[in-house]
Structure formats: C-alpha cells, structure tokens
Design an enzyme around this catalytic site. Sequence first.
Site, short mmCIF file in Angstrom:
data_model
loop_
_atom_site.label_atom_id
_atom_site.label_comp_id
_atom_site.label_asym_id
_atom_site.label_seq_id
_atom_site.Cartn_x
_atom_site.Cartn_y
_atom_site.Cartn_z
N LYS A 206 -6.93 -15.79 -6.10
CA LYS A 206 -7.56 -17.43 -6.64
C LYS A 206 -6.63 -18.30 -5.80
O LYS A 206 -5.49 -18.07 -5.71
CB LYS A 206 -7.65 -17.61 -8.05
CG LYS A 206 -9.02 -16.77 -8.37
CD LYS A 206 -9.63 -17.32 -9.64
CE LYS A 206 -11.08 -16.60 -9.94
NZ LYS A 206 -11.40 -16.20 -11.13
N ARG A 240 -10.48 -8.31 -13.38
CA ARG A 240 -11.43 -8.23 -12.56
C ARG A 240 -10.91 -8.61 -11.28
O ARG A 240 -10.10 -9.75 -11.12
CB ARG A 240 -12.36 -9.46 -12.86
CG ARG A 240 -13.74 -9.67 -11.73
CD ARG A 240 -14.49 -10.93 -12.56
NE ARG A 240 -15.76 -10.86 -11.63
CZ ARG A 240 -15.51 -11.88 -10.47
NH1 ARG A 240 -14.68 -12.35 -9.86
NH2 ARG A 240 -16.73 -11.75 -9.73
N1 HH2 Z 1 -14.07 -15.47 -11.27
C1 HH2 Z 1 -15.25 -15.32 -10.21
C2 HH2 Z 1 -16.42 -15.26 -10.36
N2 HH2 Z 1 -16.85 -14.57 -11.65
N3 HH2 Z 1 -16.32 -13.81 -13.65
C3 HH2 Z 1 -15.41 -13.83 -14.87
N4 HH2 Z 1 -15.86 -13.33 -15.92
N5 HH2 Z 1 -14.01 -14.31 -14.51
C4 HH2 Z 1 -13.67 -14.91 -13.25
O1 HH2 Z 1 -12.42 -14.96 -13.32
C5 HH2 Z 1 -14.48 -14.91 -12.26
C6 HH2 Z 1 -15.76 -14.55 -12.80
C7 HH2 Z 1 -14.70 -16.13 -8.87
O2 HH2 Z 1 -14.42 -15.37 -7.97
P1 HH2 Z 1 -15.16 -14.41 -6.90
O3 HH2 Z 1 -16.38 -13.59 -7.57
O4 HH2 Z 1 -14.42 -13.42 -6.14
O5 HH2 Z 1 -15.55 -15.88 -6.10
P2 HH2 Z 1 -17.20 -16.48 -5.88
O6 HH2 Z 1 -17.33 -16.88 -7.21
O7 HH2 Z 1 -16.81 -17.41 -4.66
O8 HH2 Z 1 -18.11 -15.29 -5.40
#
Ligand code: HH2
Length: 267
Positions: A206, A240
């Site tokens: 992040k 995660r």
């Molecule tokens: N972060 C992201 C997406 N979903 N869900 C939970 N519970 N907690 C988190 O910190 C979280 C989440 C963002 O990360 P990522 O899925 O890699 O990116 P993107 O939203 O651009 O797909």
Amino acid sequence: MVGVLNVTPDSFSDGGRFLDPGAAVEHALRMASEGADLVDVGGESTRPGAPRVPEEEELARVIPVLQALARSRFPVPVSIDTSKAAVARAALDAGASLVNDVRALADPEMARVVAGSGAPVVLMHMRGTPGDMRERATYHDLVAEVRAELAAAMARAEAAGVARERIVLDPGIGFAKTAGQSVEILARLPELLSLGRPLLVGPSRKSFIGALTGAPPEERLPGTLAAVAAAVLGGATFIRVHDVAASRQAVLVAVALRASGQSGTRV
Ligand code: HH2
C-alpha cells in the site's frame, strides 16, 4: 493468511494479471500451495479515486473464476471482495464462503444477503467511497474514531441479523487514511482488540509504504513484510497479502515472537 486475487484490469499493484480465469485459478492454486488459508477474489479495484464497476461487469469478472475454482476442488475457502449485494449473492452460490465488504454492509440489501446466507463477513473501516475517501481522512482522535465506527458497523450488522461470531473487523489500511494515519493504526492495533472480534489487516504494497520508502507498488515487498510482522505482533488474526510465500515467513517469525513474548518460552 489471506491471498489476494484481483480479477480486475486496474488494481493498483496487480491489475490485468489475472483477468483470464485460467491465469486466476493458477495463481490461486499457487497461493494455496504457498500457505494461504483463504483466497480473496475481487472484481472491483478500491484504490483511491477508482470508478465503480457496473454490477454485470463485476459479475462477469468474478463468477467464472469462482466456478473454475469450485471445479478445480480448490483446497482452501474462498472469499468474495465486493460491496454489491447481487455480486455477493451470486458468489456465495458459486462457492464463496465468506464476504469481504470494504463498505461494511453500508448497503442494507448487502446486509440482508450476508445475514440470510449465514456466511462470515469482514467489516472494514472506510469513510465515503474510494472515489472521495481521501478528502475524508480528517480525525481528532484517529484510533478512537476508527474504533467507534467499527463498533457502529458491527452493531448495524448485528441489527440486520448477522451473528457476532461471524464478524471479522478490519481497520482499513489506506482507506480514508493518510500514510501517517495508516502507520498510526498499525502501531496502535492492540487498542482495537477490545472490540472483541478477530482483526484482519491489509497492508500489502500500500501507498503508506511508498510514502515511507519512495518505492513503487511492485517494489514494496520488503516494506510489506515489516508491516505484516507489525500487524501480527499487534494482535491481528488475519493478514491480507499479495505475496503469500514471503509473507508466510514474516508471519511465522512474528507469531513466534508474539508467543515467546507472552509465555517467556523459546520456540
Ligand atoms: N484492501 C484492498 C482491497 N480489499 N479488503 C479488506 N478487508 N482490507 C483491505 O485492506 C483491503 C481489502 C486494496 O488492495 P488491492 O485489492 O490489492 O487493490 P485494489 O483495490 O486496487 O484491487
């Protein structure tokens, strides 16, 4: 450990890599073999400023992947990362066993779907939407406010019929939080344990790591591992991550440190 599987063209660190169901299943199998206890499938990026994806498009991304995982007799449970009730319902029908909602059941229909299914749910802290959350990152007392807002989300879920034992809470690293606020949440995670539910923390790649190090998303693994260790030492139950094999080492070391600190014994 929760492995991230983004079936999106535009996720901030792995967009476009797993749009093809075959590539998605292959990556999910790899994460399971590397030690993921759960794989989190998402079809809508929630990075700051991300546009909302129409329901049909999100369904078209995630359902074929969930069906393919079910056909492959996938060895670990799968969660659906969505804030849309129709996507959650279809995903649960296609074999998902947990709902991860970054909007914490803000949509009453989503609350009904989760309550009716009996599935566990992750309620994450955010303010507003990914489109406007950056402007809402103003707090007088960050941890007290995040704690109170998570307690309110839990009360809302319970009022809709979700059993407390099925709720996991997440402080939402990077969601309506500046880099400094994300660091403070990680450092003060133990203060959220009194909410009485297991905590999930998602620091992987992040932007707070980029702010501290100057590294772009694809080069943030070392910073991610430091954050993973901090989250485990702070009492997180679920982490995660995108990089499961590397994170497993950080988790194992941090778990041993935590156990040794509590018991005074060597592992
Ligand atoms: N972060 C992201 C997406 N979903 N869900 C939970 N519970 N907690 C988190 O910190 C979280 C989440 C963002 O990360 P990522 O899925 O890699 O990116 P993107 O939203 O651009 O797909």
